[in-house]
Design a protein around this motif. Sequence first.
Motif, PDB file in Angstrom:
ATOM      1  N   LYS A 162       0.851  -1.190   0.000  1.00 57.67           N
ATOM      2  CA  LYS A 162       0.000   0.000   0.000  1.00 57.67           C
ATOM      3  C   LYS A 162       0.891   1.245   0.000  1.00 57.67           C
ATOM      4  CE  LYS A 162      -3.280  -2.442   3.019  1.00 57.67           C
ATOM      5  NZ  LYS A 162      -3.991  -2.388   4.322  1.00 57.67           N
ATOM      6  N   PRO A 163       0.361   2.361  -0.469  1.00 57.45           N
ATOM      7  CA  PRO A 163       1.164   3.590  -0.437  1.00 57.45           C
ATOM      8  C   PRO A 163       1.674   3.926   0.962  1.00 57.45           C
ATOM      9  CG  PRO A 163      -0.712   3.898  -1.863  1.00 57.45           C
ATOM     10  CD  PRO A 163      -0.899   2.556  -1.208  1.00 57.45           C
ATOM     11  N   GLU A 164       0.916   3.582   1.988  1.00 54.95           N
ATOM     12  CA  GLU A 164       1.355   3.878   3.360  1.00 54.95           C
ATOM     13  C   GLU A 164       2.495   2.991   3.832  1.00 54.95           C
ATOM     14  OE1 GLU A 164      -1.782   3.268   2.306  1.00 54.95           O
ATOM     15  OE2 GLU A 164      -2.935   2.139   3.820  1.00 54.95           O
ATOM     16  N   ASP A 165       2.886   2.004   3.034  1.00 54.41           N
ATOM     17  CA  ASP A 165       4.062   1.200   3.346  1.00 54.41           C
ATOM     18  C   ASP A 165       5.345   1.897   2.896  1.00 54.41           C
ATOM     19  OD1 ASP A 165       2.172  -1.679   2.409  1.00 54.41           O
ATOM     20  OD2 ASP A 165       2.653  -1.044   4.455  1.00 54.41           O
ATOM     21  N   THR A 166       5.212   2.992   2.187  1.00 57.13           N
ATOM     22  CA  THR A 166       6.379   3.737   1.731  1.00 57.13           C
ATOM     23  C   THR A 166       7.201   4.209   2.919  1.00 57.13           C
ATOM     24  OG1 THR A 166       5.300   4.470  -0.309  1.00 57.13           O
ATOM     25  CG2 THR A 166       7.146   5.803   0.503  1.00 57.13           C
ATOM     26  N   ALA A 167       8.491   3.872   2.920  1.00 61.28           N
ATOM     27  CA  ALA A 167       9.367   4.209   4.037  1.00 61.28           C
ATOM     28  C   ALA A 167      10.778   3.720   3.723  1.00 61.28           C
ATOM     29  CB  ALA A 167       8.884   3.551   5.329  1.00 61.28           C
ATOM     30  N   ILE A 168      11.692   4.112   4.572  1.00 58.05           N
ATOM     31  CA  ILE A 168      13.001   3.476   4.582  1.00 58.05           C
ATOM     32  C   ILE A 168      12.904   2.286   5.533  1.00 58.05           C
ATOM     33  CG2 ILE A 168      15.443   3.702   5.098  1.00 58.05           C
ATOM     34  CD1 ILE A 168      15.190   6.690   4.508  1.00 58.05           C
ATOM     35  N   TYR A 169      13.301   1.126   5.054  1.00 60.51           N
ATOM     36  CA  TYR A 169      13.233  -0.094   5.852  1.00 60.51           C
ATOM     37  C   TYR A 169      14.628  -0.445   6.363  1.00 60.51           C
ATOM     38  CZ  TYR A 169       8.408  -0.912   4.600  1.00 60.51           C
ATOM     39  OH  TYR A 169       7.037  -0.794   4.480  1.00 60.51           O
ATOM     40  N   TYR A 170      14.685  -0.708   7.669  1.00 56.87           N
ATOM     41  CA  TYR A 170      15.937  -1.024   8.325  1.00 56.87           C
ATOM     42  C   TYR A 170      15.904  -2.435   8.897  1.00 56.87           C
ATOM     43  CZ  TYR A 170      16.787   4.034   8.308  1.00 56.87           C
ATOM     44  OH  TYR A 170      16.968   5.343   7.937  1.00 56.87           O
ATOM     45  N   CYS A 171      17.010  -3.100   8.761  1.00 60.28           N
ATOM     46  CA  CYS A 171      17.226  -4.402   9.370  1.00 60.28           C
ATOM     47  C   CYS A 171      17.943  -4.187  10.702  1.00 60.28           C
ATOM     48  CB  CYS A 171      18.079  -5.232   8.420  1.00 60.28           C
ATOM     49  SG  CYS A 171      18.611  -6.821   9.033  1.00 60.28           S
ATOM     50  N   ALA A 172      17.614  -5.009  11.702  1.00 65.47           N
ATOM     51  CA  ALA A 172      18.222  -4.868  13.016  1.00 65.47           C
ATOM     52  C   ALA A 172      18.505  -6.236  13.621  1.00 65.47           C
ATOM     53  CB  ALA A 172      17.316  -4.071  13.942  1.00 65.47           C
ATOM     54  N   ALA A 173      19.486  -6.268  14.514  1.00 59.66           N
ATOM     55  CA  ALA A 173      19.859  -7.511  15.196  1.00 59.66           C
ATOM     56  C   ALA A 173      20.052  -7.252  16.683  1.00 59.66           C
ATOM     57  CB  ALA A 173      21.137  -8.090  14.599  1.00 59.66           C
ATOM     58  N   ASP A 174      19.624  -8.208  17.475  1.00 53.53           N
ATOM     59  CA  ASP A 174      19.816  -8.123  18.924  1.00 53.53           C
ATOM     60  C   ASP A 174      19.649  -9.531  19.498  1.00 53.53           C
ATOM     61  OD1 ASP A 174      18.958  -5.406  21.150  1.00 53.53           O
ATOM     62  OD2 ASP A 174      20.110  -7.229  21.551  1.00 53.53           O
ATOM     63  N   LEU A 175      19.992  -9.667  20.761  1.00 58.92           N
ATOM     64  CA  LEU A 175      19.887 -10.984  21.381  1.00 58.92           C
ATOM     65  C   LEU A 175      18.451 -11.312  21.782  1.00 58.92           C
ATOM     66  CD1 LEU A 175      23.156 -11.062  23.502  1.00 58.92           C
ATOM     67  CD2 LEU A 175      22.691 -12.195  21.322  1.00 58.92           C
ATOM     68  N   PRO A 218      12.675   0.436  19.013  1.00 59.09           N
ATOM     69  CA  PRO A 218      13.893   0.473  18.193  1.00 59.09           C
ATOM     70  C   PRO A 218      15.193   0.511  18.981  1.00 59.09           C
ATOM     71  CG  PRO A 218      12.810   2.610  18.165  1.00 59.09           C
ATOM     72  CD  PRO A 218      11.914   1.690  18.938  1.00 59.09           C
ATOM     73  N   GLY A 219      15.241  -0.118  20.128  1.00 60.08           N
ATOM     74  CA  GLY A 219      16.469  -0.121  20.909  1.00 60.08           C
ATOM     75  C   GLY A 219      17.355  -1.312  20.639  1.00 60.08           C
ATOM     76  N   TRP A 220      17.445  -1.722  19.384  1.00 59.37           N
ATOM     77  CA  TRP A 220      18.242  -2.897  19.032  1.00 59.37           C
ATOM     78  C   TRP A 220      19.714  -2.526  18.954  1.00 59.37           C
ATOM     79  CZ3 TRP A 220      15.970  -7.593  16.423  1.00 59.37           C
ATOM     80  CH2 TRP A 220      14.610  -7.723  16.740  1.00 59.37           C
ATOM     81  N   ASP A 221      20.574  -3.513  19.083  1.00 57.39           N
ATOM     82  CA  ASP A 221      22.002  -3.239  19.151  1.00 57.39           C
ATOM     83  C   ASP A 221      22.616  -2.879  17.807  1.00 57.39           C
ATOM     84  OD1 ASP A 221      22.971  -5.634  21.763  1.00 57.39           O
ATOM     85  OD2 ASP A 221      22.273  -3.561  21.855  1.00 57.39           O
ATOM     86  N   TYR A 222      22.200  -3.560  16.738  1.00 57.71           N
ATOM     87  CA  TYR A 222      22.848  -3.391  15.442  1.00 57.71           C
ATOM     88  C   TYR A 222      21.826  -3.033  14.376  1.00 57.71           C
ATOM     89  CZ  TYR A 222      26.523  -5.870  17.916  1.00 57.71           C
ATOM     90  OH  TYR A 222      27.463  -6.243  18.847  1.00 57.71           O
ATOM     91  N   TRP A 223      22.238  -2.148  13.467  1.00 52.61           N
ATOM     92  CA  TRP A 223      21.348  -1.653  12.415  1.00 52.61           C
ATOM     93  C   TRP A 223      22.047  -1.639  11.069  1.00 52.61           C
ATOM     94  CZ3 TRP A 223      16.288  -0.534  13.319  1.00 52.61           C
ATOM     95  CH2 TRP A 223      15.904  -0.423  14.663  1.00 52.61           C
ATOM     96  N   GLY A 224      21.259  -1.868  10.016  1.00 52.39           N
ATOM     97  CA  GLY A 224      21.747  -1.657   8.668  1.00 52.39           C
ATOM     98  C   GLY A 224      21.579  -0.205   8.266  1.00 52.39           C
ATOM     99  N   GLN A 225      21.953   0.081   7.036  1.00 51.65           N
ATOM    100  CA  GLN A 225      21.914   1.468   6.559  1.00 51.65           C
ATOM    101  C   GLN A 225      20.545   1.853   6.005  1.00 51.65           C
ATOM    102  OE1 GLN A 225      22.948  -1.031   4.772  1.00 51.65           O
ATOM    103  NE2 GLN A 225      22.003  -0.711   2.756  1.00 51.65           N
ATOM    104  N   GLY A 226      19.689   0.871   5.777  1.00 53.34           N
ATOM    105  CA  GLY A 226      18.339   1.142   5.295  1.00 53.34           C
ATOM    106  C   GLY A 226      18.208   1.000   3.793  1.00 53.34           C
TER     107      GLY A 226
END
Length: 121
Positions: free
Chosen positions: A87-100, A106-114
């Motif tokens: 949907k148009p409302e899905d438009t965004a920058i999407y980020y990948c994240a990693a944590d234990l 959004p307090g994850w330890d590791y992030w991609g650049q989007g």
Amino acid sequence: QVQLVESGGGLVQAGGSLRLSCAASGRTFSSYAMGWFRQTPGKERAFVAAITSSGGSRSYADSVKGRFTISRDNAKNTVYLQMNSLKPEDTAIYYCAADLVVVVTPGWDYWGQGTQVTVSS
């Protein structure tokens, strides 16, 4: 240390599909829960989906349930986000994240650049 690199974003028409990928470095990928968040200008980064380290449990934001699917391949150190019925409302920058652990904030330890996802109406 975990490094994350997203790919697969782009421009798609409403109703279409995209699959995002997030490749992780390091030998301990299988120890980490993985998540996807998204952000639009002027808004906070928002939880989209997450998957536990084994892949045995997944969680989704209400806005994407039934349309998005998160999965992982620990042999390839990669997590995916299959996005259908966009949907148009899905438009965004999407980020990948990693944590234990999985948290919906959004307090994850590791992030991609989007990676940018744009859905046209």
